[in-house]
Every structure is written in C-alpha cells, then in structure tokens.
Enzyme design. Structure first.
Site, PDB file in Angstrom:
ATOM      1  N   LYS A 103     -10.383  -0.900  10.805  1.00  0.00           N
ATOM      2  CA  LYS A 103     -10.556  -2.090   9.964  1.00  0.00           C
ATOM      3  C   LYS A 103     -10.860  -3.319  10.826  1.00  0.00           C
ATOM      4  CE  LYS A 103      -7.258  -0.423   6.527  1.00  0.00           C
ATOM      5  NZ  LYS A 103      -8.002   0.159   5.414  1.00  0.00           N
ATOM      6  N   CYS A 128      -4.797   2.254  -3.653  1.00  0.00           N
ATOM      7  CA  CYS A 128      -3.549   2.820  -3.103  1.00  0.00           C
ATOM      8  C   CYS A 128      -2.364   1.881  -3.335  1.00  0.00           C
ATOM      9  CB  CYS A 128      -3.674   3.154  -1.620  1.00  0.00           C
ATOM     10  SG  CYS A 128      -4.949   4.349  -1.273  1.00  0.00           S
ATOM     11  N   GLN A 131      -4.578  -5.070   7.002  1.00  0.00           N
ATOM     12  CA  GLN A 131      -5.618  -6.008   6.549  1.00  0.00           C
ATOM     13  C   GLN A 131      -5.608  -7.291   7.361  1.00  0.00           C
ATOM     14  OE1 GLN A 131      -7.961  -5.250   4.447  1.00  0.00           O
ATOM     15  NE2 GLN A 131      -7.071  -3.309   3.845  1.00  0.00           N
ATOM     16  N   HIS A 166       0.883  -1.180   0.000  1.00  0.00           N
ATOM     17  CA  HIS A 166       0.000   0.000   0.000  1.00  0.00           C
ATOM     18  C   HIS A 166       0.918   1.228   0.000  1.00  0.00           C
ATOM     19  CE1 HIS A 166      -2.780   2.936   1.869  1.00  0.00           C
ATOM     20  NE2 HIS A 166      -3.765   2.141   1.506  1.00  0.00           N
ATOM     21  N   ASP A 211       3.147  -4.559   8.000  1.00  0.00           N
ATOM     22  CA  ASP A 211       1.937  -3.764   7.828  1.00  0.00           C
ATOM     23  C   ASP A 211       0.757  -4.721   7.997  1.00  0.00           C
ATOM     24  OD1 ASP A 211      -0.340  -2.585   6.870  1.00  0.00           O
ATOM     25  OD2 ASP A 211       0.574  -1.752   5.062  1.00  0.00           O
TER      26      ASP A 211
HETATM   27  N1  7TS Z   1      -1.725  -0.752   4.638  1.00  0.00           N
HETATM   28  C1  7TS Z   1      -2.650  -1.522   4.040  1.00  0.00           C
HETATM   29  C2  7TS Z   1      -2.304  -2.895   3.587  1.00  0.00           C
HETATM   30  C3  7TS Z   1      -3.954  -1.032   3.865  1.00  0.00           C
HETATM   31  O1  7TS Z   1      -4.862  -1.795   3.284  1.00  0.00           O
HETATM   32  C4  7TS Z   1      -4.251   0.280   4.313  1.00  0.00           C
HETATM   33  C5  7TS Z   1      -5.593   0.898   4.062  1.00  0.00           C
HETATM   34  C6  7TS Z   1      -3.259   1.013   4.959  1.00  0.00           C
HETATM   35  C7  7TS Z   1      -2.005   0.468   5.084  1.00  0.00           C
HETATM   36  C8  7TS Z   1      -3.511   2.355   5.544  1.00  0.00           C
HETATM   37  O2  7TS Z   1      -4.382   2.257   6.617  1.00  0.00           O
HETATM   38  P1  7TS Z   1      -4.944   3.560   7.341  1.00  0.00           P
HETATM   39  O3  7TS Z   1      -5.972   3.050   8.291  1.00  0.00           O
HETATM   40  O4  7TS Z   1      -3.811   4.213   8.004  1.00  0.00           O
HETATM   41  O5  7TS Z   1      -5.530   4.408   6.254  1.00  0.00           O
HETATM   42  N2  7TS Z   1      -6.296   0.354   2.968  1.00  0.00           N
HETATM   43  C9  7TS Z   1      -7.416   0.828   2.410  1.00  0.00           C
HETATM   44  C10 7TS Z   1      -8.049   0.158   1.374  1.00  0.00           C
HETATM   45  O6  7TS Z   1      -7.681  -0.899   0.888  1.00  0.00           O
HETATM   46  N3  7TS Z   1      -9.132   0.870   1.008  1.00  0.00           N
HETATM   47  O7  7TS Z   1      -9.204   1.972   1.759  1.00  0.00           O
HETATM   48  C11 7TS Z   1      -8.125   1.969   2.650  1.00  0.00           C
END
Ligand code: 7TS
Length: 414
Positions: A234, A372, A211, A131, A208
């Site tokens: 999430k 992303c 997910q 990501h 990371d």
């Molecule tokens: N890493 C991964 C693998 C992710 O899927 C996401 C967010 C992030 C980092 C960032 O997370 P945040 O909570 O700090 O924003 N992924 C997604 C997605 O797949 N659709 O919207 C956000």
C-alpha cells in the site's frame, strides 16, 4: 546506519505519474483512472528495477552462505530494514520485523504477545471501524485465553466516540488495538491520544497503520505506541512484505511465533535456543526481493517533502467532497474533518457492485463492497459502498473524471 535521504525534488504529480508504468495505459478503451489505492498502490519504476536487479545479479539466500551473492543479498536486505527503521523513526533495527503484511503483523502480536500475556477476564479494546484483520486475530486469541473484546463505538460522522473509549478503559484493559486511518471511511483517528490513555491504564497498544502509512508521516517514538503494523504494497512497494514495528522491551520478552530456520540460535533434539531480535520472529527464508523493493519505495518517497504530498492529497479530497455535494443522490459515508484522501459513498438506487462495473467500463478503478469492515457496514445499515481512494499520483482531472462518470451512470438509471 543508513542515512535518511533528504527531500530534494519538487513534487509534481504529473511528472510523478510518468514513473508508474501501470498508470499509463488504457482500460476498456479509456485512459486508466486508478482510484483503488487503499486496496493496493501502483509501483514506481525504481521499485521494479530494484527487484529485477536483485534477481538478475544478487539472487541468493540471506544470512547463510559464505559467497559473494549471498553477501550482497544480505546487505541489500538488511539495508532495507535500516530504511524502515529510519522512515518510522524506530529506536533500533531490532524493532523492525519483516512480515507478509499488516495482517501477519497483527496475527504475530496476537499469537505471541496476546497468547502469552492475556488471561481470562482481561480486556482487549478495538474500535467499531476495524478491518477484519484487526478483529479476527483478537477473537482467536480471546477464545484461546478467555479474554474479552470491547469495542469503541463509531459516531454518526465516522469518528470514534472518545468519551466511550475513556469509559471502557479500566485495570482490566490489557491491550488496545486501533486503526490509524480507516480504509472504509478515511477517518484519521486520534491515535496519539488513544495511546496516551491506554498507557495510563497500563495497557499495551497496537496501531493498524495499513492505510495511514501511505498518507501520513509516522513516527513511532512520537506516537509512543508499542506496536505498529503496515503493508509494503500500500506504500508503493511490492506485495508479500510488511512490517511489524515493536518496542524492543516487549519483543524481547515475547515468545517466538512461527518456528523453523533463521529464528534459532542452537537446535538439538532436547532443546532449542532462539536467535536474537529481529530474527527471532522471522522463521524461514524471508521475502528478500520484496524487502529490497520496499526499501526502494521508501527511497522513492524520501525524495519528496511530505508536506507537499499531503497538501496535494488534501486538494484531491476537497475537490471530491465538493463534487459529491454538487451532485444529487450521493451520500458520503464518514465526514470527519480529519481524513485521508478517500471517499466512500452510496449512490441512491444503484447497488455498489453494479456501480463498480459501470465505472470500470469507463476506465475508472474503484473498490466496491464492505471493504473487509462488515461490522461497520452493519452499523451503517448498508451492504457496502463505492470507494474512491487516492494516492499522490492522482490528479484533479482524475477526480473530475470520476464524477463525470458517476453522472453518466446516474443518467442510465433514470
Ligand atoms: N488494516 C487495514 C486498515 C486495511 O485497510 C487492510 C487492507 C489491512 C489491515 C490488511 O492489509 P494486508 O496488506 O495485510 O491485506 N485493506 C484493503 C482494502 O481496503 N481493500 O483491499 C485491502
């Protein structure tokens, strides 16, 4: 220390979904089928109640005033940290740092650990399915320090090329930062092996877990990672709260990142000393209600046997895979054996963004686009995908509704 809640409730997705108010509504005249859980999950009533309770009765700042409300707020806030410690099996609550989410957790490591430990010529290894949150912070720190970024290639089937990874590792490798489960493909990476090899090479590891943490039980001591990042929203908790797990021996030698209240011990105009862990990395008033809400989400999840949840999610994924093979014109991206319940696909002749809107007209919420993960989309030579991402409250009926809707849309385009 808060004792972990023992699983005591039989998992029934039909019963569980009644406890998520947002799931029980109509969208565009159709019952909502929420399949955008990888972007953010819905919240159970228990989380909403916990946050409301804090604001109605205990609202005060934490770690500050000598009054009852502040005491209650501090206790609930710190209990939430203990729940995270227990959920991740971290060795100590000092290893649980509150952040706004995965993105902030990774930036913290890049700017605190990375900036103070990396130098010109050092190498950071990431993967081709990261990501942007696990790419750009390393690019910034690479610019600041002269370190170089190396990328583990993604193979045709959406898995990492582990042979290439072994070859990338060398005495120059100082940090390995890899996604546990891909948000664009669903692939679960062999992070335990990735970490083992990195440690052998003397590199520090960051996983990371944005997910993976909503689908797998994560044990940071078993993984033996140095850092693990996740987002509360999430995992059925609120937005604005996340966690950086960090090995205490590393966190204790890392310089503060953001500065202000809470993270200090003593301040004068000449010199400042810093607070102990974990507060050294928590400048300013934290996200109090969100931390409490996240603690309630972990309590909620702790009621169930995780094997039951994983078996149910597998069933959803298997059915989705089966239906995607039965319907002509659907190309699934990433067919790793080891996947979280997520299906990313392209439908012949229809742009993903049109597809998302047409599904929404039928009450089905998915995400479309590059997720992303632009470098991965470049490698796949597609602008983006349609992504259906499942949670434990989804049902086989949801999967079937998705594929019925896909067929209906396909008919509109012939
Ligand atoms: N890493 C991964 C693998 C992710 O899927 C996401 C967010 C992030 C980092 C960032 O997370 P945040 O909570 O700090 O924003 N992924 C997604 C997605 O797949 N659709 O919207 C956000």
């Amino acid at each position: 220390m808060t004792a972990a809640v023992q699983p005591q409730r039989v998992f029934d997705p039909y019963e569980v979904r009644q406890e998520f108010p947002a799931l029980n509504q109509e969208v565009n005249g159709k019952p909502l089928v929420y399949l955008d859980n990888a972007a953010t999950s819905q919240k159970p009533e228990a989380v909403l109640q916990a946050m409301m309770h804090y604001y109605r009765f205990d609202n005060a700042n934490v770690h500050r005033a000598a009054h009852t409300l502040s005491d209650r707020a501090t206790r609930s806030f710190e209990q939430a940290r203990l729940k995270v410690r227990s959920w991740l099996n971290a060795a100590s609550p000092n290893e649980i740092i509150w952040t706004r989410g995965t993105t902030e957790a990774i930036n913290l490591v890049a700017q605190s650990y990375g900036r103070s430990h990396l130098k010109a010529g050092d190498e950071i290894i990431i993967s081709g399915m990261e990501h942007h949150s696990n790419i750009v912070p390393w690019q910034l720190v690479a610019q600041q320090t002269g370190a170089l970024i190396k990328v583990i290639p993604v193979r045709e089937n959406g898995t990492l090329d582990m042979d290439a990874y072994r070859q990338l590792l060398s005495e120059r490798t100082k940090l390995v930062a890899v996604v546990h489960a891909s948000n664009a493909l669903g692939t679960i990476n062999p992070v335990k092996e990735i970490i083992r090899l990195a440690r052998q090479a003397g590199a520090v590891t960051l996983i990371d877990g944005a997910q993976a943490s909503a689908h797998l039980r994560v044990d940071v001591q078993d993984l033996d990672c140095d850092f693990y990042a996740l987002s509360g929203h999430k995992m059925f908790g609120p937005t604005g709260i996340g966690v950086l797990y960090g090995r205490e021996s590393l966190l204790s030698i890392m310089p503060p990142w953001q500065a202000g209240g809470e993270m200090i011990d003593r301040v004068s105009f000449d010199t400042t000393t810093f607070n102990d862990l974990p507060f050294k990395f928590e400048a300013g008033t934290p996200a109090i209600s969100q931390a409490i809400g996240f603690g309630a989400a972990l309590d909620y999840l702790s009621q169930f046997n995780w094997e039951d949840i994983m078996a149910h999610e597998h069933k959803l994924l298997d059915r989705a895979r089966e239906l995607s093979q039965e319907i002509p014109g659907i190309r699934v991206m990433g067919d790793s054996e080891n996947k979280v319940a997520l299906l990313s696909f392209v439908v012949e002749g229809i742009h993903p963004s049109d597809f998302g809107t047409l599904l929404d007209h039928q009450g089905i919420a998915v995400r479309t686009g590059h997720h992303c993960c632009m470098p991965l989309m470049d490698q796949l030579a597609i602008p983006g995908t349609t992504r259906a991402s499942f949670a434990f409250y989804n049902t086989l009926e949801d999967v079937e509704a998705l594929f019925r809707a896909i067929q209906k849309i396909q008919k509109m385009f012939v």
